[in-house]
Scaffold this motif. Sequence first.
Motif, PDB file in Angstrom:
ATOM      1  N   LEU A  76     -13.542   9.954  62.505  1.00 17.66           N
ATOM      2  CA  LEU A  76     -14.146  10.045  61.189  1.00 17.66           C
ATOM      3  C   LEU A  76     -14.218   8.666  60.541  1.00 17.66           C
ATOM      4  N   ILE A  77     -15.249   8.474  59.683  1.00 18.74           N
ATOM      5  CA  ILE A  77     -15.425   7.210  58.975  1.00 18.74           C
ATOM      6  C   ILE A  77     -14.540   7.217  57.730  1.00 18.74           C
ATOM      7  N   PRO A  78     -13.659   6.217  57.545  1.00 17.66           N
ATOM      8  CA  PRO A  78     -12.792   6.202  56.357  1.00 17.66           C
ATOM      9  C   PRO A  78     -13.583   5.956  55.083  1.00 17.66           C
ATOM     10  N   ILE A  79     -13.141   6.534  53.972  1.00 16.03           N
ATOM     11  CA  ILE A  79     -13.796   6.359  52.677  1.00 16.03           C
ATOM     12  C   ILE A  79     -13.061   5.296  51.874  1.00 16.03           C
ATOM     13  N   PRO A  80     -13.744   4.236  51.453  1.00 17.33           N
ATOM     14  CA  PRO A  80     -13.098   3.241  50.588  1.00 17.33           C
ATOM     15  C   PRO A  80     -12.780   3.854  49.224  1.00 17.33           C
ATOM     16  N   ASP A  81     -11.743   3.338  48.596  1.00 17.83           N
ATOM     17  CA  ASP A  81     -11.395   3.802  47.261  1.00 17.83           C
ATOM     18  C   ASP A  81     -12.409   3.265  46.248  1.00 17.83           C
ATOM     19  N   GLY A  82     -12.511   3.945  45.103  1.00 16.46           N
ATOM     20  CA  GLY A  82     -13.358   3.436  44.029  1.00 16.46           C
ATOM     21  C   GLY A  82     -14.598   4.274  43.796  1.00 16.46           C
ATOM     22  N   ILE A  83     -15.159   4.110  42.620  1.00 15.90           N
ATOM     23  CA  ILE A  83     -16.354   4.830  42.221  1.00 15.90           C
ATOM     24  C   ILE A  83     -17.588   4.149  42.815  1.00 15.90           C
ATOM     25  N   VAL A  84     -18.503   4.947  43.360  1.00 15.27           N
ATOM     26  CA  VAL A  84     -19.762   4.419  43.881  1.00 15.27           C
ATOM     27  C   VAL A  84     -20.786   4.403  42.749  1.00 15.27           C
ATOM     28  N   ARG A  85     -21.387   3.259  42.510  1.00 13.48           N
ATOM     29  CA  ARG A  85     -22.383   3.119  41.454  1.00 13.48           C
ATOM     30  C   ARG A  85     -23.757   2.835  42.068  1.00 13.48           C
ATOM     31  N   GLY A  86     -24.767   2.982  41.246  1.00 15.25           N
ATOM     32  CA  GLY A  86     -26.127   2.748  41.719  1.00 15.25           C
ATOM     33  C   GLY A  86     -26.323   1.355  42.288  1.00 15.25           C
ATOM     34  N   THR A  87     -25.624   0.392  41.722  1.00 12.91           N
ATOM     35  CA  THR A  87     -25.757  -0.995  42.181  1.00 12.91           C
ATOM     36  C   THR A  87     -25.260  -1.183  43.611  1.00 12.91           C
ATOM     37  N   GLN A  88     -24.539  -0.199  44.150  1.00  9.72           N
ATOM     38  CA  GLN A  88     -24.055  -0.266  45.534  1.00  9.72           C
ATOM     39  C   GLN A  88     -25.015   0.402  46.509  1.00  9.72           C
ATOM     40  N   VAL A  89     -26.182   0.792  46.015  1.00 13.57           N
ATOM     41  CA  VAL A  89     -27.188   1.472  46.841  1.00 13.57           C
ATOM     42  C   VAL A  89     -28.352   0.531  47.128  1.00 13.57           C
ATOM     43  N   SER A  90     -28.716   0.421  48.409  1.00 10.03           N
ATOM     44  CA  SER A  90     -29.946  -0.273  48.815  1.00 10.03           C
ATOM     45  C   SER A  90     -30.973   0.778  49.204  1.00 10.03           C
ATOM     46  N   VAL A  91     -32.176   0.650  48.695  1.00 15.62           N
ATOM     47  CA  VAL A  91     -33.258   1.572  49.046  1.00 15.62           C
ATOM     48  C   VAL A  91     -34.158   0.887  50.074  1.00 15.62           C
ATOM     49  N   VAL A  92     -34.376   1.533  51.207  1.00 19.71           N
ATOM     50  CA  VAL A  92     -35.226   0.982  52.258  1.00 19.71           C
ATOM     51  C   VAL A  92     -36.544   1.755  52.279  1.00 19.71           C
ATOM     52  N   VAL A  93     -37.640   1.002  52.135  1.00 25.10           N
ATOM     53  CA  VAL A  93     -38.983   1.588  52.150  1.00 25.10           C
ATOM     54  C   VAL A  93     -39.764   0.922  53.283  1.00 25.10           C
ATOM     55  N   ALA A  94     -40.068   1.679  54.333  1.00 32.06           N
ATOM     56  CA  ALA A  94     -40.880   1.170  55.436  1.00 32.06           C
ATOM     57  C   ALA A  94     -42.344   1.441  55.119  1.00 32.06           C
ATOM     58  N   VAL A  95     -43.197   0.416  55.293  1.00 39.69           N
ATOM     59  CA  VAL A  95     -44.602   0.532  54.888  1.00 39.69           C
ATOM     60  C   VAL A  95     -45.513   0.139  56.044  1.00 39.69           C
ATOM     61  N   TYR A  96     -46.488   0.987  56.304  1.00 43.98           N
ATOM     62  CA  TYR A  96     -47.570   0.614  57.217  1.00 43.98           C
ATOM     63  C   TYR A  96     -48.915   1.002  56.605  1.00 43.98           C
ATOM     64  N   GLY A  97     -49.095   2.299  56.351  1.00 41.97           N
ATOM     65  CA  GLY A  97     -50.306   2.782  55.700  1.00 41.97           C
ATOM     66  C   GLY A  97     -49.983   3.385  54.352  1.00 41.97           C
ATOM     67  N   ASN A  98     -50.922   4.179  53.835  1.00 35.72           N
ATOM     68  CA  ASN A  98     -50.739   4.904  52.572  1.00 35.72           C
ATOM     69  C   ASN A  98     -50.423   3.986  51.395  1.00 35.72           C
ATOM     70  N   LEU A  99     -51.067   2.820  51.367  1.00 37.12           N
ATOM     71  CA  LEU A  99     -50.783   1.879  50.282  1.00 37.12           C
ATOM     72  C   LEU A  99     -51.229   2.397  48.919  1.00 37.12           C
ATOM     73  N   GLN A 100     -52.154   3.364  48.903  1.00 39.08           N
ATOM     74  CA  GLN A 100     -52.615   3.878  47.620  1.00 39.08           C
ATOM     75  C   GLN A 100     -51.504   4.610  46.879  1.00 39.08           C
ATOM     76  N   TYR A 101     -50.468   5.075  47.616  1.00 41.83           N
ATOM     77  CA  TYR A 101     -49.366   5.794  46.983  1.00 41.83           C
ATOM     78  C   TYR A 101     -48.166   4.894  46.704  1.00 41.83           C
ATOM     79  N   LEU A 102     -48.134   3.710  47.293  1.00 39.46           N
ATOM     80  CA  LEU A 102     -46.959   2.847  47.188  1.00 39.46           C
ATOM     81  C   LEU A 102     -46.597   2.488  45.741  1.00 39.46           C
ATOM     82  N   PRO A 103     -47.552   2.185  44.850  1.00 42.02           N
ATOM     83  CA  PRO A 103     -47.156   1.889  43.469  1.00 42.02           C
ATOM     84  C   PRO A 103     -46.399   3.032  42.801  1.00 42.02           C
ATOM     85  N   ARG A 133     -37.268   0.829  59.778  1.00 42.04           N
ATOM     86  CA  ARG A 133     -36.089   1.248  59.008  1.00 42.04           C
ATOM     87  C   ARG A 133     -34.836   0.532  59.479  1.00 42.04           C
ATOM     88  N   ASN A 134     -34.698   0.335  60.789  1.00 40.89           N
ATOM     89  CA  ASN A 134     -33.533  -0.391  61.296  1.00 40.89           C
ATOM     90  C   ASN A 134     -33.517  -1.826  60.775  1.00 40.89           C
TER      91      ASN A 134
END
Length: 298
Positions: free
Chosen positions: A1-28, A83-84
């Motif tokens: 099992l993966i150990p859980i670090p102590d402490g509160i998780v905040r939004g600033t600890q999140v990275s959002v990954v967006v892979a883009v190839y087509g569908n640019l009309q929806y990207l905004p 994504r990788n």
Amino acid sequence: LIPIPDGIVRGTQVSVVVAVYGNLQYLPETLASIDAQTAPPGEVVIVDDASPHDVRAVVRSAAMAVPVRYIRLEVNGGVAVARNAGNAAATGDWIAVCDSDDVWMPEKLERQLKLINSWNDAEPLIAVGTDAMNVNRSGKPFGVFSGSIDTKGAYLEHVANDRPFIMCHSSALYRRAALSRFGGYPTDTTPLTVDTELLTNLASAGVVLTIPEVLVSFRKHDSSQSMSWTSVRDQHASLLRIEENMRRTRLGMAPVGPREFTQMQAARSRSERYAEFKYCLGKSLYRSGAVQIANGRS
């Protein structure tokens, strides 16, 4: 099992990954929905998968408040490779995924972080998704995509019965520390199941859950390749392989790769292969008809 670090998780600890190839009309709209989160993420990593379009210009025009990093791949490698690359560049402890044509509800990340921070089970919480609303290319809804893994009991049932973990991947938020154990998204199988295979792998290291609330709009296009018979066939075979590898893991056996599994499938009887052909053809026609009807709406 993966150990859980102590402490509160905040939004600033999140990275959002967006892979883009087509569908640019929806990207905004996609980027605006990430920027409007009530728990803003720490960064957005946009991976341009060698798109023939000017992705950078669209990103610049978005003028986001959340910090943005733009990465362009020189060769189109597909969604798993993109994504990788985004995951490798991300700095957050948690990684969220959003496809370039999907939309988050404003409280999406906040609701997920609330669950993560209230988790007190002995087994670590590895990934959290949500339900999603299927929408057509114009954004009109036509049904809920339910993750259906909304309790630990449901998670344990999936594991015990060798059932793959399926959720709307644009809702997924997962622990970055778990990725290195499994090598990220698989790049040797159909793009339609790379998310399921990753989440199923992660589920062997900790709990995977979905919040039973619609917090994402999941866009379905009537031109999608996922509705073709060959794509449905490849997806079906890949899901069977994931199930087989869950069984093998449970029994302490070595997993089977895509090429070996294809050979195993080809060795089945003619009647078995014909039954599978009919199943995949029917599923392809059903998907195609449903999405075409949905996209016939204005």
